[in-house]
Design an enzyme around this catalytic site. Sequence first.
Site, PDB file in Angstrom:
ATOM      1  N   SER A   1      -2.781  -7.443   3.181  1.00  0.00           N
ATOM      2  CA  SER A   1      -2.972  -7.297   4.636  1.00  0.00           C
ATOM      3  C   SER A   1      -3.207  -8.672   5.254  1.00  0.00           C
ATOM      4  O   SER A   1      -2.737  -8.953   6.355  1.00  0.00           O
ATOM      5  CB  SER A   1      -4.169  -6.388   4.922  1.00  0.00           C
ATOM      6  OG  SER A   1      -3.943  -5.099   4.424  1.00  0.00           O
TER       7      SER A   1
ATOM      8  N   LYS B   1     -17.009  -6.804   6.808  1.00  0.00           N
ATOM      9  CA  LYS B   1     -15.645  -7.312   6.955  1.00  0.00           C
ATOM     10  C   LYS B   1     -15.195  -7.121   8.396  1.00  0.00           C
ATOM     11  O   LYS B   1     -15.163  -5.995   8.894  1.00  0.00           O
ATOM     12  CB  LYS B   1     -14.712  -6.508   6.026  1.00  0.00           C
ATOM     13  CG  LYS B   1     -14.007  -7.346   4.990  1.00  0.00           C
ATOM     14  CD  LYS B   1     -13.034  -6.479   4.202  1.00  0.00           C
ATOM     15  CE  LYS B   1     -12.382  -7.221   3.071  1.00  0.00           C
ATOM     16  NZ  LYS B   1     -11.512  -6.349   2.276  1.00  0.00           N
TER      17      LYS B   1
ATOM     18  N   ARG C   1      -2.683  -6.477  -8.425  1.00  0.00           N
ATOM     19  CA  ARG C   1      -1.664  -7.504  -8.206  1.00  0.00           C
ATOM     20  C   ARG C   1      -1.924  -8.644  -9.187  1.00  0.00           C
ATOM     21  O   ARG C   1      -1.620  -8.537 -10.351  1.00  0.00           O
ATOM     22  CB  ARG C   1      -1.709  -7.987  -6.749  1.00  0.00           C
ATOM     23  CG  ARG C   1      -1.186  -6.961  -5.760  1.00  0.00           C
ATOM     24  CD  ARG C   1      -1.651  -7.255  -4.360  1.00  0.00           C
ATOM     25  NE  ARG C   1      -3.099  -7.145  -4.274  1.00  0.00           N
ATOM     26  CZ  ARG C   1      -3.816  -7.334  -3.172  1.00  0.00           C
ATOM     27  NH1 ARG C   1      -3.220  -7.653  -2.053  1.00  0.00           N
ATOM     28  NH2 ARG C   1      -5.122  -7.196  -3.192  1.00  0.00           N
TER      29      ARG C   1
ATOM     30  N   HIS D   1       0.851  -1.205   0.000  1.00  0.00           N
ATOM     31  CA  HIS D   1       0.000   0.000   0.000  1.00  0.00           C
ATOM     32  C   HIS D   1       0.884   1.253   0.000  1.00  0.00           C
ATOM     33  O   HIS D   1       0.626   2.210  -0.731  1.00  0.00           O
ATOM     34  CB  HIS D   1      -0.868   0.056   1.263  1.00  0.00           C
ATOM     35  CG  HIS D   1      -1.920  -1.002   1.376  1.00  0.00           C
ATOM     36  ND1 HIS D   1      -2.093  -1.757   2.497  1.00  0.00           N
ATOM     37  CD2 HIS D   1      -2.886  -1.412   0.515  1.00  0.00           C
ATOM     38  CE1 HIS D   1      -3.110  -2.593   2.341  1.00  0.00           C
ATOM     39  NE2 HIS D   1      -3.608  -2.402   1.134  1.00  0.00           N
TER      40      HIS D   1
HETATM   41  P1  ADP Z   1      -9.915  -3.627  -0.194  1.00  0.00           P
HETATM   42  O1  ADP Z   1     -10.546  -4.400   0.918  1.00  0.00           O
HETATM   43  O2  ADP Z   1     -10.685  -2.463  -0.662  1.00  0.00           O
HETATM   44  O3  ADP Z   1      -9.386  -4.467  -1.337  1.00  0.00           O
HETATM   45  P2  ADP Z   1      -7.170  -3.345   0.668  1.00  0.00           P
HETATM   46  O4  ADP Z   1      -6.701  -2.558   1.833  1.00  0.00           O
HETATM   47  O5  ADP Z   1      -6.967  -4.822   0.725  1.00  0.00           O
HETATM   48  O6  ADP Z   1      -8.675  -2.943   0.517  1.00  0.00           O
HETATM   49  O7  ADP Z   1      -6.493  -2.813  -0.658  1.00  0.00           O
HETATM   50  C1  ADP Z   1      -6.701  -1.490  -1.097  1.00  0.00           C
HETATM   51  C2  ADP Z   1      -6.169  -1.342  -2.508  1.00  0.00           C
HETATM   52  O8  ADP Z   1      -4.758  -1.542  -2.495  1.00  0.00           O
HETATM   53  C3  ADP Z   1      -6.714  -2.350  -3.513  1.00  0.00           C
HETATM   54  O9  ADP Z   1      -6.855  -1.704  -4.766  1.00  0.00           O
HETATM   55  C4  ADP Z   1      -5.651  -3.401  -3.595  1.00  0.00           C
HETATM   56  O10 ADP Z   1      -5.654  -4.066  -4.844  1.00  0.00           O
HETATM   57  C5  ADP Z   1      -4.412  -2.536  -3.430  1.00  0.00           C
HETATM   58  N1  ADP Z   1      -3.273  -3.286  -2.907  1.00  0.00           N
HETATM   59  C6  ADP Z   1      -3.256  -4.115  -1.855  1.00  0.00           C
HETATM   60  N2  ADP Z   1      -2.037  -4.660  -1.667  1.00  0.00           N
HETATM   61  C7  ADP Z   1      -1.249  -4.153  -2.657  1.00  0.00           C
HETATM   62  C8  ADP Z   1       0.118  -4.351  -3.047  1.00  0.00           C
HETATM   63  N3  ADP Z   1       0.901  -5.195  -2.402  1.00  0.00           N
HETATM   64  N4  ADP Z   1       0.585  -3.644  -4.100  1.00  0.00           N
HETATM   65  C9  ADP Z   1      -0.239  -2.807  -4.788  1.00  0.00           C
HETATM   66  N5  ADP Z   1      -1.542  -2.596  -4.486  1.00  0.00           N
HETATM   67  C10 ADP Z   1      -2.052  -3.258  -3.440  1.00  0.00           C
END
Ligand code: ADP
Length: 163
Positions: free
Chosen positions: A128, A41, A90, A17
């Site tokens: 996460s 969630k 990803r 992130h």
């Molecule tokens: P959500 O529950 O909305 O998917 P996340 O916190 O898991 O929320 O992810 C938020 C955004 O960040 C999403 O677009 C996800 O694809 C992106 N994301 C998560 N991990 C990575 C990563 N390692 N590299 C790039 N983007 C990421």
Amino acid sequence: MKTVIYPGSFDPITLGHLDLIKRVSLIFDRVIVCVMVNVSKHSLFTLEERMEQIKLVTRQFPNVEVDYSEELTAVYARRVGATVVVRGLRALSDYERECQIALVNKQIYPELETIFLAASEKYMYLSSSAVKELAAFGADLTDFAPAEIIPEIEAKYKDGRKK
Ligand code: ADP
């Protein structure tokens, strides 16, 4: 001034992130990292904890702000007057889900564009959930989570149990 919204759960924020935030902060004038409250969630960290963690690890970026929303992303974007949302891509599985979300958002708010940044190679498989799973096994989180918040994550799994 061009503003972009980066919405997500950030439970917790990972180095993946943070990499995306850094890259997008170089493209846009203003970045709003928005913690989306998702009632369906179950989260490890509270909304307040997640916002504090993001503020702490993005403090070196002057054009990055942290907010939260209980609305749909499109409704939030319209309210704050932003027309661009960024999401990270990803694996192929992200693509299908993200396209679906982008289409729904556009239906609600037609001026809203979703742009995608490809995950950096290093963080291609980082999520996460992976961080939480590693933490539950007491693994070293240095390569996965921002250093400032690692003790907080570890504390949740003290004695092998989630607090
Ligand atoms: P959500 O529950 O909305 O998917 P996340 O916190 O898991 O929320 O992810 C938020 C955004 O960040 C999403 O677009 C996800 O694809 C992106 N994301 C998560 N991990 C990575 C990563 N390692 N590299 C790039 N983007 C990421």
